[in-house]
Design a protein around this motif. Structure first.
Motif, mmCIF file in Angstrom:
data_model
loop_
_atom_site.group_PDB
_atom_site.id
_atom_site.type_symbol
_atom_site.label_atom_id
_atom_site.label_comp_id
_atom_site.label_asym_id
_atom_site.label_seq_id
_atom_site.Cartn_x
_atom_site.Cartn_y
_atom_site.Cartn_z
ATOM 1 N N THR A 44 43.414 23.200 8.481
ATOM 2 C CA THR A 44 43.169 22.318 9.614
ATOM 3 C C THR A 44 43.214 20.874 9.135
ATOM 4 N N ASN A 45 43.302 19.962 10.067
ATOM 5 C CA ASN A 45 43.197 18.534 9.774
ATOM 6 C C ASN A 45 42.759 17.822 11.053
ATOM 7 N N PRO A 46 42.466 16.538 10.987
ATOM 8 C CA PRO A 46 42.015 15.841 12.191
ATOM 9 C C PRO A 46 43.000 15.918 13.357
ATOM 10 N N SER A 47 44.296 15.896 13.071
ATOM 11 C CA SER A 47 45.297 15.981 14.138
ATOM 12 C C SER A 47 45.202 17.312 14.876
ATOM 13 N N ILE A 48 44.986 18.373 14.132
ATOM 14 C CA ILE A 48 44.895 19.715 14.722
ATOM 15 C C ILE A 48 43.672 19.814 15.625
ATOM 16 N N PHE A 49 42.537 19.309 15.168
ATOM 17 C CA PHE A 49 41.335 19.375 15.997
ATOM 18 C C PHE A 49 41.435 18.454 17.207
ATOM 19 N N SER A 50 42.079 17.316 17.027
ATOM 20 C CA SER A 50 42.252 16.410 18.160
ATOM 21 C C SER A 50 43.077 17.072 19.256
ATOM 22 N N ALA A 51 44.149 17.761 18.852
ATOM 23 C CA ALA A 51 44.993 18.458 19.831
ATOM 24 C C ALA A 51 44.230 19.602 20.489
ATOM 25 N N SER A 106 40.471 25.934 5.687
ATOM 26 C CA SER A 106 40.183 24.591 5.204
ATOM 27 C C SER A 106 39.650 23.691 6.308
ATOM 28 N N ILE A 107 38.732 22.822 5.939
ATOM 29 C CA ILE A 107 38.233 21.785 6.833
ATOM 30 C C ILE A 107 38.157 20.480 6.042
ATOM 31 N N GLU A 108 38.582 19.393 6.681
ATOM 32 C CA GLU A 108 38.754 18.127 5.973
ATOM 33 C C GLU A 108 37.579 17.180 6.175
ATOM 34 N N VAL A 109 37.260 16.443 5.110
ATOM 35 C CA VAL A 109 36.266 15.383 5.248
ATOM 36 C C VAL A 109 36.834 14.293 6.157
ATOM 37 N N ASP A 110 35.964 13.509 6.748
ATOM 38 C CA ASP A 110 36.363 12.393 7.599
ATOM 39 C C ASP A 110 37.365 11.525 6.837
ATOM 40 N N PRO A 111 38.590 11.326 7.369
ATOM 41 C CA PRO A 111 39.592 10.534 6.651
ATOM 42 C C PRO A 111 39.174 9.093 6.416
ATOM 43 N N GLY A 112 38.173 8.615 7.171
ATOM 44 C CA GLY A 112 37.660 7.283 6.917
ATOM 45 C C GLY A 112 36.977 7.155 5.566
ATOM 46 N N ALA A 346 46.349 6.851 6.992
ATOM 47 C CA ALA A 346 46.300 6.154 8.285
ATOM 48 C C ALA A 346 46.531 7.115 9.449
ATOM 49 N N LYS A 347 47.467 8.052 9.290
ATOM 50 C CA LYS A 347 47.751 9.012 10.368
ATOM 51 C C LYS A 347 46.536 9.889 10.659
ATOM 52 N N PHE A 348 45.878 10.359 9.606
ATOM 53 C CA PHE A 348 44.679 11.175 9.813
ATOM 54 C C PHE A 348 43.542 10.324 10.381
ATOM 55 N N ASP A 349 43.479 9.065 9.953
ATOM 56 C CA ASP A 349 42.460 8.166 10.493
ATOM 57 C C ASP A 349 42.686 7.942 11.989
ATOM 58 N N ASP A 350 43.958 7.753 12.362
ATOM 59 C CA ASP A 350 44.285 7.586 13.785
ATOM 60 C C ASP A 350 43.933 8.846 14.579
#
Length: 367
Positions: A44-51, A106-112, A346-350
């Motif tokens: 997973t990544n932030p883009s996947i959860f956002s969608a 997998s789970i990602e830490v905050d990209p910030g 930047a993409k994951f941050d967005d």
């Protein structure tokens, strides 16, 4: 069972799905992919959860509950995403029990936090504790600041998926950070056999960036090199993997039960429609690797993908020549990797910002 995907798995490639949503979990789709498409892991990544959170109503009940308790946006995201990953870990548990290198989610830490070592360590520990599954992986970016975080987290026995790897030099540093973590874990008496990691080497984005530069150069020599960089880069990564996980240092760790940090081919969805849609699967078949695919790529391979044997081992010199030629026509490879890492963060941050906005809006609507 897809014969083509089974053949890929039989060739030593672990097939992981690069997607997760609550709807996929509730509908039984993930279980179906495990049963029919040889899927043995999830990323997973932030883009996947956002969608996932931006579509459908699968999260509505939980959002109303969280809103009723007055939970803030960041805590809501943490709760929602760790719940999904925990449930996916349970679906993948039989694969893990069969082979502990797989059955991973997998789970990602905050990209910030990508440039914040201490913040990354703290959140990695929090995610690990919240998911509370031995088959979870915490994703940490391979930034310079991420490297000591990888060592620190591995040293505590937390499984890590190192993400956003683009260059061979950085990949070597990632493998060194992993082994340094294992050595610290051994010093404190941890069971090394229980610690697992993968190094996610991004593929298609390398072609996208270098192809754009080759187009700008515009010569016949430059144009002839398009579409060659990503596969060559991954093949060099595999050679680096073989080199790192041999020799005295690794043999000492392996004797104490340590597991190698397998290369994971990420970003394997083809972005250029002129290239075969299974390019970054077929041309990267080799044992002891993971290929994490978006569902579109998974289905394409199930339909018409071909396993043509080991396409990676022993091709280091050939791949080095590709990069010598790319450099010779005027591509600054060092700059390529800097740009790719910065853009990746930047993409994951967005995407995280989009996720935050989505959850904020839905919490307000549910209150």
């Amino acid at each position: 069972m897809s014969d083509r995907l089974k053949a890929l798995a039989d060739a030593g490639v672990s097939i992981w799905l690069d997607d997760l949503s609550r709807e996929r979990l509730r509908s039984g789709n993930l279980e179906q992919l495990v049963a029919e498409k040889s899927v043995v892991g999830v990323t997973t990544n932030p883009s996947i959860f956002s969608a996932a959170l931006g579509e459908g109503d699968a999260y509505d009940d939980q959002l109303r509950e969280l809103a009723g308790k007055g939970v803030g946006v960041d805590d809501a995201i943490f709760t929602i995403t760790t719940d999904d990953v925990r449930d996916a870990c349970d679906v993948l548990r039989p694969a893990y029990d069969t082979n502990p290198a797989d059955g991973r989610v997998s789970i990602e830490v905050d990209p910030g936090l990508a440039r914040d070592t201490d913040g990354t360590i703290a959140q990695a520990k929090a995610l690990w504790a919240s998911v509370d599954r031995t088959n979870a992986l915490i994703k940490i970016p391979a930034t310079e600041e991420g490297l000591p975080a990888i060592t620190a987290v591995i040293a505590e026995g937390i499984n890590v998926n190192v993400t956003l790897i683009f260059s061979i030099d950085r990949y070597r540093a990632v493998m060194d950070a992993y082994m340094a973590g294992l050595e610290k874990a051994r010093d404190t008496g941890l069971d090394l056999s229980t610690i697992h990691s993968v190094g996610s080497f991004f593929v298609s984005r390398v072609d996208s960036e270098i192809d754009d530069r080759l187009d700008t150069i515009g010569t016949d020599e430059a144009t002839a090199l398009k579409g060659k960089a990503a596969v060559a880069n991954a093949r060099l990564a595999y050679a680096a993997f073989q080199e790192a996980f041999s020799g005295e240092r690794w043999e000492s760790l392996a004797a104490d039960g340590a597991q190698p940090q397998r290369p994971l081919w990420a970003s394997t969805g083809v972005k250029n429609p002129d290239y075969p849609d299974t390019l970054y699967v077929t041309d990267l078949v080799v044992a002891d690797t993971v290929n994490t695919m978006p569902e579109k790529t998974l289905e394409a391979f199930a339909d018409h993908g071909e396993v043509e044997g080991d396409k990676v081992s022993g091709r280091g010199a050939e791949s080095e020549k590709v990069f010598e030629q790319i450099s010779a026509v005027g591509v600054d490879l060092d700059d390529v990797y800097v740009v790719l890492e910065d853009e990746g963060v930047a993409k994951f941050d967005d995407a995280w910002s989009d996720l935050t906005k989505t959850v904020k809006d839905q919490l307000e609507k549910s209150a």
